[in-house]
Motif scaffolding. Structure first.
Motif, short mmCIF file in Angstrom:
data_model
loop_
_atom_site.label_atom_id
_atom_site.label_comp_id
_atom_site.label_asym_id
_atom_site.label_seq_id
_atom_site.Cartn_x
_atom_site.Cartn_y
_atom_site.Cartn_z
N ASP A 122 0.83 -1.21 0.00
CA ASP A 122 0.00 0.00 0.00
C ASP A 122 0.87 1.26 0.00
N ASP A 123 1.98 1.23 0.75
CA ASP A 123 2.90 2.38 0.76
C ASP A 123 3.45 2.63 -0.65
N VAL A 124 3.85 1.55 -1.30
CA VAL A 124 4.43 1.65 -2.65
C VAL A 124 3.40 2.20 -3.64
N THR A 125 2.17 1.66 -3.56
CA THR A 125 1.10 2.11 -4.45
C THR A 125 0.82 3.60 -4.27
N MET A 126 0.71 4.03 -3.01
CA MET A 126 0.44 5.44 -2.71
C MET A 126 1.57 6.32 -3.24
N HIS A 127 2.80 5.90 -3.05
CA HIS A 127 3.95 6.68 -3.50
C HIS A 127 3.96 6.82 -5.02
N GLU A 128 3.69 5.71 -5.70
CA GLU A 128 3.65 5.73 -7.17
C GLU A 128 2.53 6.64 -7.67
N TRP A 129 1.40 6.58 -6.98
CA TRP A 129 0.23 7.35 -7.37
C TRP A 129 0.50 8.85 -7.22
N ALA A 131 3.43 10.26 -7.18
CA ALA A 131 4.45 10.63 -8.18
C ALA A 131 3.79 10.82 -9.55
N TYR A 132 2.83 9.96 -9.87
CA TYR A 132 2.13 10.04 -11.15
C TYR A 132 1.42 11.38 -11.29
N TYR A 133 0.79 11.82 -10.20
CA TYR A 133 0.06 13.10 -10.23
C TYR A 133 0.98 14.30 -10.00
N ASP A 134 2.28 14.01 -9.83
CA ASP A 134 3.28 15.07 -9.68
C ASP A 134 2.96 15.99 -8.51
N ILE A 135 2.53 15.41 -7.40
CA ILE A 135 2.24 16.18 -6.19
C ILE A 135 3.51 16.27 -5.35
N PRO A 136 3.93 17.48 -4.93
CA PRO A 136 5.12 17.60 -4.08
C PRO A 136 4.98 16.66 -2.88
N LEU A 137 6.06 15.91 -2.61
CA LEU A 137 5.95 14.80 -1.66
C LEU A 137 7.14 14.76 -0.72
N ARG A 158 16.79 1.36 2.86
CA ARG A 158 15.81 0.29 2.64
C ARG A 158 14.47 0.89 2.19
N ILE A 159 14.05 1.97 2.84
CA ILE A 159 12.77 2.61 2.50
C ILE A 159 12.86 3.29 1.13
N ARG A 160 13.95 3.99 0.87
CA ARG A 160 14.13 4.63 -0.43
C ARG A 160 14.06 3.60 -1.56
N LYS A 161 14.73 2.48 -1.35
CA LYS A 161 14.74 1.44 -2.37
C LYS A 161 13.34 0.84 -2.52
N GLY A 162 12.68 0.56 -1.38
CA GLY A 162 11.35 -0.05 -1.41
C GLY A 162 10.32 0.80 -2.11
N LEU A 163 10.45 2.13 -1.97
CA LEU A 163 9.49 3.05 -2.59
C LEU A 163 9.95 3.53 -3.97
N ASN A 164 11.11 3.06 -4.41
CA ASN A 164 11.68 3.53 -5.68
C ASN A 164 11.80 5.05 -5.71
N MET A 165 12.30 5.61 -4.60
CA MET A 165 12.42 7.07 -4.51
C MET A 165 13.54 7.58 -5.39
N GLN A 166 13.37 8.79 -5.91
CA GLN A 166 14.42 9.47 -6.65
C GLN A 166 15.51 9.92 -5.66
N PRO A 167 16.77 9.98 -6.09
CA PRO A 167 17.86 10.35 -5.17
C PRO A 167 17.64 11.69 -4.48
N ASP A 168 17.01 12.64 -5.19
CA ASP A 168 16.83 13.98 -4.61
C ASP A 168 15.50 14.15 -3.88
N GLU A 169 14.75 13.05 -3.74
CA GLU A 169 13.45 13.15 -3.07
C GLU A 169 13.63 13.33 -1.56
N PRO A 170 12.93 14.30 -0.96
CA PRO A 170 13.15 14.56 0.47
C PRO A 170 12.65 13.44 1.37
N TYR A 171 13.41 13.21 2.43
CA TYR A 171 13.13 12.12 3.38
C TYR A 171 13.56 12.61 4.75
N ILE A 172 12.72 12.42 5.76
CA ILE A 172 13.05 12.87 7.12
C ILE A 172 12.76 11.76 8.12
#
Length: 198
Positions: A122-129, A131-137, A158-172
């Motif tokens: 569900d996390d992966v699906t939400m993240h992809e969705w 990203a698809y709508y290009d909403i700042p995340l 592990r989380i960045r890889k699991g969500l297929n995050m871009q290298p410059d995507e913010p994470y806290i």
């Protein structure tokens, strides 16, 4: 931001119930029980203003919290509802999608994931969705106090890889217990909502 004034103004299920004002909105999305209410309470300096529940999936409406008359936090129903019927799940899905894909005042979404675990499907699906709508995340890893600080980098990769995050995507990394990450999250919110200097 120092928060002194906050009000839950509406719990909405349809666009006609959304606030009519033109204030920027930041939505918070995540699995049930990931700690959305705890993050909101930490950001607004309240102990239990946003209700935390021992029953995942209790939030079934879009809850609009007006903060300092400058912006809204929008608490989105948790996904992965354990004890909810398929029909109700579909209705929640439509309600969330309608809000996230059509709301002009939406300036960004904070997606919460549990720092201790790999992202769920569900996390992966939400993240992809999103990203698809290009909403700042912004991805916020909650419950970070539950893992050793020396393992935070491991958790993040592990989380960045699991969500297929871009290298410059913010994470806290965030902890409601220690308040770690609170200022960084606020910084991102102020930037997205264009509140700097207000």
């Amino acid at each position: 931001m120092e928060v002194h004034e906050v009000a839950l103004t509406i719990s909405a299920v349809a666009p006609k119930q959304y606030p009519k004002e033109d204030l920027p909105e930041i939505a918070l999305a995540g699995r049930s029980n990931v700690g959305k209410s705890s993050l909101i309470n930490t950001l607004i300096n309240r102990r239990s203003y946003a209700r935390t529940s021992s029953q995942p999936g209790k939030t079934q409406t879009l809850n609009f919290y007006k903060v300092e008359s400058q912006l809204y936090f929008v608490d989105v129903p948790g996904y992965g509802f354990a004890k909810v019927s398929k029909k109700a799940r579909e209705e929640f899905g439509q309600m969330i999608e309608t809000y996230l894909s059509t709301r002009r005042q939406l300036h960004g979404v904070i997606q919460l994931v549990d720092a201790r675990h790999d992202p769920s499907d569900d996390d992966v699906t939400m993240h992809e969705w999103l990203a698809y709508y290009d909403i700042p995340l912004l991805v916020v890893a909650t419950k970070s106090d539950k893992i050793a600080r020396g393992k935070w980098n491991q958790s993040e990769s592990r989380i960045r890889k699991g969500l297929n995050m871009q290298p410059d995507e913010p994470y806290i990394q965030f902890s409601a217990e220690t308040k770690t990450g609170k200022d960084a999250v606020w910084q991102w919110i102020e930037q997205q909502a264009e509140l700097t200097g207000k």
